[in-house]
Design a protein around this motif. Structure first.
Motif, PDB file in Angstrom:
ATOM      1  N   LEU A   1      47.353  32.700  35.271  1.00 49.54           N
ATOM      2  CA  LEU A   1      46.912  33.416  36.460  1.00 49.54           C
ATOM      3  C   LEU A   1      47.114  32.525  37.683  1.00 49.54           C
ATOM      4  O   LEU A   1      47.048  31.311  37.590  1.00 49.54           O
ATOM      5  CB  LEU A   1      45.416  33.751  36.355  1.00 49.54           C
ATOM      6  CG  LEU A   1      44.974  34.672  35.232  1.00 49.54           C
ATOM      7  CD1 LEU A   1      43.458  34.766  35.206  1.00 49.54           C
ATOM      8  CD2 LEU A   1      45.584  36.043  35.390  1.00 49.54           C
ATOM      9  N   SER A   2      47.309  33.167  38.830  1.00 43.98           N
ATOM     10  CA  SER A   2      47.338  32.394  40.069  1.00 43.98           C
ATOM     11  C   SER A   2      45.916  31.934  40.361  1.00 43.98           C
ATOM     12  O   SER A   2      44.946  32.441  39.795  1.00 43.98           O
ATOM     13  CB  SER A   2      47.856  33.261  41.213  1.00 43.98           C
ATOM     14  OG  SER A   2      46.888  34.242  41.549  1.00 43.98           O
ATOM     15  N   MET A   3      45.770  30.980  41.254  1.00 42.12           N
ATOM     16  CA  MET A   3      44.434  30.486  41.607  1.00 42.12           C
ATOM     17  C   MET A   3      43.582  31.614  42.192  1.00 42.12           C
ATOM     18  O   MET A   3      42.391  31.706  41.898  1.00 42.12           O
ATOM     19  CB  MET A   3      44.522  29.322  42.590  1.00 42.12           C
ATOM     20  CG  MET A   3      44.957  28.016  41.933  1.00 42.12           C
ATOM     21  SD  MET A   3      43.924  27.535  40.515  1.00 42.12           S
ATOM     22  CE  MET A   3      42.382  27.163  41.304  1.00 42.12           C
ATOM     23  N   ASP A   4      44.171  32.482  43.011  1.00 46.57           N
ATOM     24  CA  ASP A   4      43.425  33.610  43.581  1.00 46.57           C
ATOM     25  C   ASP A   4      42.943  34.547  42.476  1.00 46.57           C
ATOM     26  O   ASP A   4      41.796  34.998  42.493  1.00 46.57           O
ATOM     27  CB  ASP A   4      44.274  34.381  44.587  1.00 46.57           C
ATOM     28  CG  ASP A   4      44.480  33.626  45.886  1.00 46.57           C
ATOM     29  OD1 ASP A   4      43.704  32.676  46.156  1.00 46.57           O
ATOM     30  OD2 ASP A   4      45.409  33.986  46.633  1.00 46.57           O
TER      31      ASP A   4
ATOM     32  N   LEU B   1      42.492  33.792  39.320  1.00 47.14           N
ATOM     33  CA  LEU B   1      41.501  33.072  38.534  1.00 47.14           C
ATOM     34  C   LEU B   1      40.153  33.062  39.246  1.00 47.14           C
ATOM     35  O   LEU B   1      39.117  33.352  38.642  1.00 47.14           O
ATOM     36  CB  LEU B   1      41.975  31.646  38.261  1.00 47.14           C
ATOM     37  CG  LEU B   1      41.077  30.784  37.381  1.00 47.14           C
ATOM     38  CD1 LEU B   1      40.895  31.410  36.011  1.00 47.14           C
ATOM     39  CD2 LEU B   1      41.665  29.393  37.256  1.00 47.14           C
ATOM     40  N   ASN B   2      40.148  32.763  40.541  1.00 44.94           N
ATOM     41  CA  ASN B   2      38.902  32.755  41.304  1.00 44.94           C
ATOM     42  C   ASN B   2      38.254  34.130  41.344  1.00 44.94           C
ATOM     43  O   ASN B   2      37.034  34.256  41.226  1.00 44.94           O
ATOM     44  CB  ASN B   2      39.144  32.242  42.730  1.00 44.94           C
ATOM     45  CG  ASN B   2      39.404  30.748  42.751  1.00 44.94           C
ATOM     46  OD1 ASN B   2      38.961  30.016  41.874  1.00 44.94           O
ATOM     47  ND2 ASN B   2      40.141  30.299  43.752  1.00 44.94           N
ATOM     48  N   GLU B   3      39.051  35.169  41.508  1.00 47.72           N
ATOM     49  CA  GLU B   3      38.512  36.529  41.539  1.00 47.72           C
ATOM     50  C   GLU B   3      37.934  36.907  40.177  1.00 47.72           C
ATOM     51  O   GLU B   3      36.879  37.536  40.089  1.00 47.72           O
ATOM     52  CB  GLU B   3      39.575  37.536  41.969  1.00 47.72           C
ATOM     53  CG  GLU B   3      39.061  38.943  42.150  1.00 47.72           C
ATOM     54  CD  GLU B   3      37.984  39.077  43.230  1.00 47.72           C
ATOM     55  OE1 GLU B   3      37.221  40.063  43.168  1.00 47.72           O
ATOM     56  OE2 GLU B   3      37.888  38.223  44.125  1.00 47.72           O
ATOM     57  N   THR B   4      38.596  36.501  39.103  1.00 50.83           N
ATOM     58  CA  THR B   4      38.098  36.776  37.756  1.00 50.83           C
ATOM     59  C   THR B   4      36.763  36.068  37.527  1.00 50.83           C
ATOM     60  O   THR B   4      35.813  36.666  37.001  1.00 50.83           O
ATOM     61  CB  THR B   4      39.125  36.338  36.698  1.00 50.83           C
ATOM     62  OG1 THR B   4      40.339  37.054  36.923  1.00 50.83           O
ATOM     63  CG2 THR B   4      38.635  36.597  35.298  1.00 50.83           C
ATOM     64  N   ILE B   5      36.679  34.815  37.930  1.00 46.48           N
ATOM     65  CA  ILE B   5      35.430  34.060  37.786  1.00 46.48           C
ATOM     66  C   ILE B   5      34.331  34.709  38.606  1.00 46.48           C
ATOM     67  O   ILE B   5      33.205  34.874  38.141  1.00 46.48           O
ATOM     68  CB  ILE B   5      35.637  32.588  38.191  1.00 46.48           C
ATOM     69  CG1 ILE B   5      36.524  31.894  37.154  1.00 46.48           C
ATOM     70  CG2 ILE B   5      34.298  31.863  38.333  1.00 46.48           C
ATOM     71  CD1 ILE B   5      37.017  30.526  37.588  1.00 46.48           C
ATOM     72  N   ARG B   6      34.661  35.085  39.839  1.00 44.24           N
ATOM     73  CA  ARG B   6      33.674  35.738  40.719  1.00 44.24           C
ATOM     74  C   ARG B   6      33.171  37.043  40.088  1.00 44.24           C
ATOM     75  O   ARG B   6      31.981  37.314  40.080  1.00 44.24           O
ATOM     76  CB  ARG B   6      34.280  35.995  42.086  1.00 44.24           C
ATOM     77  CG  ARG B   6      33.322  36.607  43.084  1.00 44.24           C
ATOM     78  CD  ARG B   6      33.971  36.651  44.471  1.00 44.24           C
ATOM     79  NE  ARG B   6      33.319  37.552  45.360  1.00 44.24           N
ATOM     80  CZ  ARG B   6      32.132  37.348  45.908  1.00 44.24           C
ATOM     81  NH1 ARG B   6      31.461  36.257  45.641  1.00 44.24           N
ATOM     82  NH2 ARG B   6      31.599  38.234  46.723  1.00 44.24           N
ATOM     83  N   LEU B   7      34.080  37.840  39.558  1.00 48.23           N
ATOM     84  CA  LEU B   7      33.697  39.105  38.935  1.00 48.23           C
ATOM     85  C   LEU B   7      32.832  38.861  37.700  1.00 48.23           C
ATOM     86  O   LEU B   7      31.816  39.533  37.511  1.00 48.23           O
ATOM     87  CB  LEU B   7      34.945  39.904  38.562  1.00 48.23           C
ATOM     88  CG  LEU B   7      34.722  41.268  37.918  1.00 48.23           C
ATOM     89  CD1 LEU B   7      33.882  42.164  38.832  1.00 48.23           C
ATOM     90  CD2 LEU B   7      36.043  41.931  37.616  1.00 48.23           C
TER      91      LEU B   7
END
Length: 141
Positions: A77-80, A82-88
């Motif tokens: 995954l791109s960093m964006d 990955l960050n969105e997945t973690i946030r969700l």
């Protein structure tokens, strides 16, 4: 499903060219002759499974990408993303007690997650981060 020789050939040739390698150099790195590589690249010969894996590893791509089963070169995954997945995941975890989406049918889960994405997009349009409300305890004191 039998891989298409011409498709593998075009992907292999494109990857080699993108890397700036000659057939001679790539063949040496793979431990094969230049003529063998040329046969792979013109579709007259198909690499065996071990060679497919070596090619994929060398170019850091999926074997499925080489044989045209996917257009995704890598499962990363791109960093964006990955960050969105973690946030969700954190958002859902915060509401685990009051909002258990596992009890929803898969279609309901997708609707809920799509709605969340819609709300996030709307908040980004207004230049604000989507707030994550605090969990409220359901226990009485």
């Amino acid at each position: 499903m039998e891989p298409n020789h011409a498709s593998l050939a075009s992907r292999l040739k494109a990857l080699r060219r993108e890397s700036g390698k000659s057939q001679e150099t790539l063949a040496r790195e793979l431990g094969i002759s230049r003529s063998c590589l040329a046969n792979y690249e013109n579709g007259t010969r198909m690499p065996d499974c071990d060679m497919l894996i070596r090619i994929a590893n060398l170019f850091h791509v999926l074997t499925d990408y080489l044989i045209m089963r996917t257009d995704h070169r890598s499962p990363e995954l791109s960093m964006d993303e990955l960050n969105e997945t973690i946030r969700l995941k954190n958002y859902i975890k915060a509401y685990e007690a009051g909002l258990d989406i596992t009890k929803l049918a898969p279609e309901g889960q997708m609707i809920l997650l799509n709605y969340y994405s819609y709300l996030r997009a709307k908040s980004h349009q207004h230049g604000e981060a989507a707030p994550i409300p605090k969990c409220q305890s359901t226990s009485s004191k």
